[in-house]
Design a protein around this motif. Structure first.
Motif, PDB file in Angstrom:
ATOM      1  N   UNK A  54       0.823  -1.209   0.000  1.00  0.00           N
ATOM      2  CA  UNK A  54       0.000   0.000   0.000  1.00  0.00           C
ATOM      3  C   UNK A  54       0.854   1.255   0.000  1.00  0.00           C
ATOM      4  N   UNK A  55       1.141   1.763  -1.176  1.00  0.00           N
ATOM      5  CA  UNK A  55       1.808   3.054  -1.312  1.00  0.00           C
ATOM      6  C   UNK A  55       2.994   3.245  -0.407  1.00  0.00           C
ATOM      7  N   UNK A  56       2.874   4.166   0.514  1.00  0.00           N
ATOM      8  CA  UNK A  56       3.989   4.469   1.386  1.00  0.00           C
ATOM      9  C   UNK A  56       3.819   3.904   2.790  1.00  0.00           C
ATOM     10  N   UNK A  57       2.933   2.936   2.963  1.00  0.00           N
ATOM     11  CA  UNK A  57       2.785   2.287   4.266  1.00  0.00           C
ATOM     12  C   UNK A  57       3.889   1.256   4.424  1.00  0.00           C
ATOM     13  N   UNK A  58       4.416   1.146   5.625  1.00  0.00           N
ATOM     14  CA  UNK A  58       5.413   0.128   5.890  1.00  0.00           C
ATOM     15  C   UNK A  58       5.175  -0.455   7.272  1.00  0.00           C
ATOM     16  N   UNK A  59       5.695  -1.644   7.453  1.00  0.00           N
ATOM     17  CA  UNK A  59       5.570  -2.320   8.740  1.00  0.00           C
ATOM     18  C   UNK A  59       6.871  -2.139   9.511  1.00  0.00           C
ATOM     19  N   UNK A  60       6.763  -2.135  10.806  1.00  0.00           N
ATOM     20  CA  UNK A  60       7.940  -2.088  11.661  1.00  0.00           C
ATOM     21  C   UNK A  60       7.888  -3.319  12.568  1.00  0.00           C
ATOM     22  N   UNK A  61       9.025  -4.013  12.690  1.00  0.00           N
ATOM     23  CA  UNK A  61       9.100  -5.227  13.492  1.00  0.00           C
ATOM     24  C   UNK A  61      10.194  -5.100  14.532  1.00  0.00           C
ATOM     25  N   UNK A  62       9.919  -5.653  15.722  1.00  0.00           N
ATOM     26  CA  UNK A  62      10.887  -5.657  16.814  1.00  0.00           C
ATOM     27  C   UNK A  62      11.096  -7.110  17.232  1.00  0.00           C
ATOM     28  N   UNK A  63      12.360  -7.528  17.258  1.00  0.00           N
ATOM     29  CA  UNK A  63      12.724  -8.877  17.694  1.00  0.00           C
ATOM     30  C   UNK A  63      13.367  -8.771  19.064  1.00  0.00           C
ATOM     31  N   UNK A  64      12.718  -9.358  20.053  1.00  0.00           N
ATOM     32  CA  UNK A  64      13.223  -9.388  21.426  1.00  0.00           C
ATOM     33  C   UNK A  64      14.121 -10.616  21.562  1.00  0.00           C
ATOM     34  N   UNK A  65      15.428 -10.414  21.710  1.00  0.00           N
ATOM     35  CA  UNK A  65      16.369 -11.528  21.788  1.00  0.00           C
ATOM     36  C   UNK A  65      16.179 -12.355  23.059  1.00  0.00           C
ATOM     37  N   UNK A  66      15.719 -11.728  24.127  1.00  0.00           N
ATOM     38  CA  UNK A  66      15.580 -12.438  25.396  1.00  0.00           C
ATOM     39  C   UNK A  66      14.429 -13.442  25.370  1.00  0.00           C
ATOM     40  N   UNK A  67      13.319 -13.093  24.714  1.00  0.00           N
ATOM     41  CA  UNK A  67      12.167 -13.992  24.674  1.00  0.00           C
ATOM     42  C   UNK A  67      12.051 -14.737  23.351  1.00  0.00           C
ATOM     43  N   UNK A  68      12.734 -14.270  22.320  1.00  0.00           N
ATOM     44  CA  UNK A  68      12.623 -14.880  20.995  1.00  0.00           C
ATOM     45  C   UNK A  68      11.321 -14.535  20.308  1.00  0.00           C
ATOM     46  N   UNK A  69      10.668 -13.470  20.739  1.00  0.00           N
ATOM     47  CA  UNK A  69       9.383 -13.069  20.163  1.00  0.00           C
ATOM     48  C   UNK A  69       9.603 -11.936  19.157  1.00  0.00           C
ATOM     49  N   UNK A  70       9.003 -12.106  17.980  1.00  0.00           N
ATOM     50  CA  UNK A  70       9.045 -11.108  16.925  1.00  0.00           C
ATOM     51  C   UNK A  70       7.653 -10.496  16.822  1.00  0.00           C
ATOM     52  N   UNK A  71       7.568  -9.170  16.969  1.00  0.00           N
ATOM     53  CA  UNK A  71       6.287  -8.478  16.909  1.00  0.00           C
ATOM     54  C   UNK A  71       6.399  -7.301  15.958  1.00  0.00           C
ATOM     55  N   UNK A  72       5.297  -6.995  15.292  1.00  0.00           N
ATOM     56  CA  UNK A  72       5.312  -5.880  14.365  1.00  0.00           C
ATOM     57  C   UNK A  72       3.938  -5.293  14.161  1.00  0.00           C
ATOM     58  N   UNK A  73       3.911  -4.180  13.446  1.00  0.00           N
ATOM     59  CA  UNK A  73       2.648  -3.501  13.150  1.00  0.00           C
ATOM     60  C   UNK A  73       2.828  -2.628  11.922  1.00  0.00           C
ATOM     61  N   UNK A  74       1.700  -2.325  11.259  1.00  0.00           N
ATOM     62  CA  UNK A  74       1.691  -1.439  10.096  1.00  0.00           C
ATOM     63  C   UNK A  74       1.021  -0.134  10.499  1.00  0.00           C
ATOM     64  N   UNK A  75       1.706   0.977  10.215  1.00  0.00           N
ATOM     65  CA  UNK A  75       1.147   2.294  10.479  1.00  0.00           C
ATOM     66  C   UNK A  75       0.294   2.696   9.286  1.00  0.00           C
ATOM     67  N   UNK A  76      -0.988   2.907   9.528  1.00  0.00           N
ATOM     68  CA  UNK A  76      -1.912   3.305   8.477  1.00  0.00           C
ATOM     69  C   UNK A  76      -1.663   4.765   8.132  1.00  0.00           C
ATOM     70  N   UNK A  77      -1.324   5.041   6.875  1.00  0.00           N
ATOM     71  CA  UNK A  77      -1.002   6.413   6.480  1.00  0.00           C
ATOM     72  C   UNK A  77      -2.230   7.318   6.442  1.00  0.00           C
ATOM     73  N   UNK A  78      -3.401   6.757   6.393  1.00  0.00           N
ATOM     74  CA  UNK A  78      -4.636   7.570   6.387  1.00  0.00           C
ATOM     75  C   UNK A  78      -5.040   7.995   7.793  1.00  0.00           C
TER      76      UNK A  78
END
Length: 167
Positions: A54-78
């Motif tokens: 979607x155009x200029x929308x991008x997702x950002x992901x954070x990987x927590x090395x201590x728990x091994x959990x990868x989480x992310x979200x997409x910022x809605x440009x609208x």
């Protein structure tokens, strides 16, 4: 008189050059500059951005090395809000011993996969490597441009390969 003609010729050639340059720049293929970013704290977490469809929308992901959990979200440009969230337990995917200290590396990449049924993948994905298991895995995520927040979804494992023997 001769000096006046030379000055007029220079101006003529300058004008022709500017017009030719403008025409050339108009018809030259335009390529957008796309950039992704990755940063990390040496032993706690890493953060990375991934392009979506979607155009200029991008997702950002954070990987927590201590728990091994990868989480992310997409910022809605609208709406200016995070409307889609993603997660994955990488420690389970890589078979990391809970008592061991894992060493992860994460980079974004282009993963332009075709739609599978109603699932449409984003243009980008994440490549994650874990040193003790010796495995690199690729994760994708489905993306639909919605204004309303959606429940968190699991990241989709695309494929993986062994780059060295497990330790």
């Amino acid at each position: 008189m001769v000096k006046k003609q030379n000055g007029e010729r220079r101006f003529l050639w300058l004008t022709v050059g500017v017009i030719c340059g403008m025409c050339l720049s108009y018809f030259w293929p335009h390529e957008p500059a796309l950039a992704v970013a990755t940063d990390r704290d040496t032993d706690r977490f890493a953060i990375s951005t991934v392009p979506t469809k979607a155009g200029n929308a991008e997702a950002v992901f954070v990987l927590d090395f201590l728990t091994g959990r990868l989480q992310g979200a997409v910022l809605n440009s609208r709406s200016g809000k995070f409307t889609q969230a993603y997660f994955r337990n990488l420690a389970a995917d890589f078979g990391v011993d809970p008592t061991a200290k894992p060493h992860y590396v994460i980079v974004p990449g282009t993963v332009d996969l075709p739609a599978q049924g109603r699932v449409q993948f984003a243009n980008g994905g994440l490549y994650v490597a874990e040193m003790s298991s010796g495995v690199v895995a690729c994760y994708g995520f489905s993306f639909l441009f919605n204004n309303a927040p959606t429940p968190p979804q699991q990241l989709i494992p695309i494929d993986k390969f062994q780059f060295r023997a497990a330790q």
